[in-house]
Write a protein that holds these residues in place. Structure first.
Motif, short mmCIF file in Angstrom:
data_model
loop_
_atom_site.label_atom_id
_atom_site.label_comp_id
_atom_site.label_asym_id
_atom_site.label_seq_id
_atom_site.Cartn_x
_atom_site.Cartn_y
_atom_site.Cartn_z
N ARG A 21 0.83 -1.20 0.00
CA ARG A 21 0.00 0.00 0.00
C ARG A 21 0.87 1.25 0.00
O ARG A 21 0.51 2.25 -0.64
N ARG A 24 1.97 1.79 -3.52
CA ARG A 24 0.84 2.32 -4.30
C ARG A 24 0.59 3.80 -3.98
O ARG A 24 0.30 4.60 -4.86
N PHE A 25 0.72 4.17 -2.71
CA PHE A 25 0.56 5.57 -2.30
C PHE A 25 1.62 6.43 -2.99
O PHE A 25 1.30 7.51 -3.51
N GLU A 27 3.04 5.85 -5.80
CA GLU A 27 2.62 5.96 -7.19
C GLU A 27 1.55 7.04 -7.35
O GLU A 27 1.63 7.88 -8.24
N GLU A 28 0.54 6.98 -6.49
CA GLU A 28 -0.56 7.95 -6.55
C GLU A 28 -0.08 9.38 -6.38
O GLU A 28 -0.61 10.30 -6.99
N GLN A 29 0.94 9.58 -5.56
CA GLN A 29 1.48 10.91 -5.30
C GLN A 29 2.46 11.36 -6.37
O GLN A 29 2.93 12.50 -6.35
#
Length: 50
Positions: A21, A24-25, A27-29
């Motif tokens: 996670r 993934r965070f 990546e999102e940022q």
């Protein structure tokens, strides 16, 4: 020309002792940008690992 070694997000999580996670965070940022080889495979390169 040198080939970049690819890693799965599971490899990264284990190597850096963080959760999937967290990756993934990041990546999102926009902190990391994975190279994807297949729809379900996230493969950050050695360059992306720092």
């Amino acid at each position: 020309m040198s080939e970049e070694r690819l890693f799965t997000i599971s490899d990264l999580a284990r190597d850096f002792d963080i959760t999937l996670r967290t990756i993934r965070f990041y990546e999102e940022q926009g902190l990391i940008e994975p190279q994807r080889e297949a729809a379900s495979a996230c493969l950050p390169t050695a360059t992306a690992r720092g």
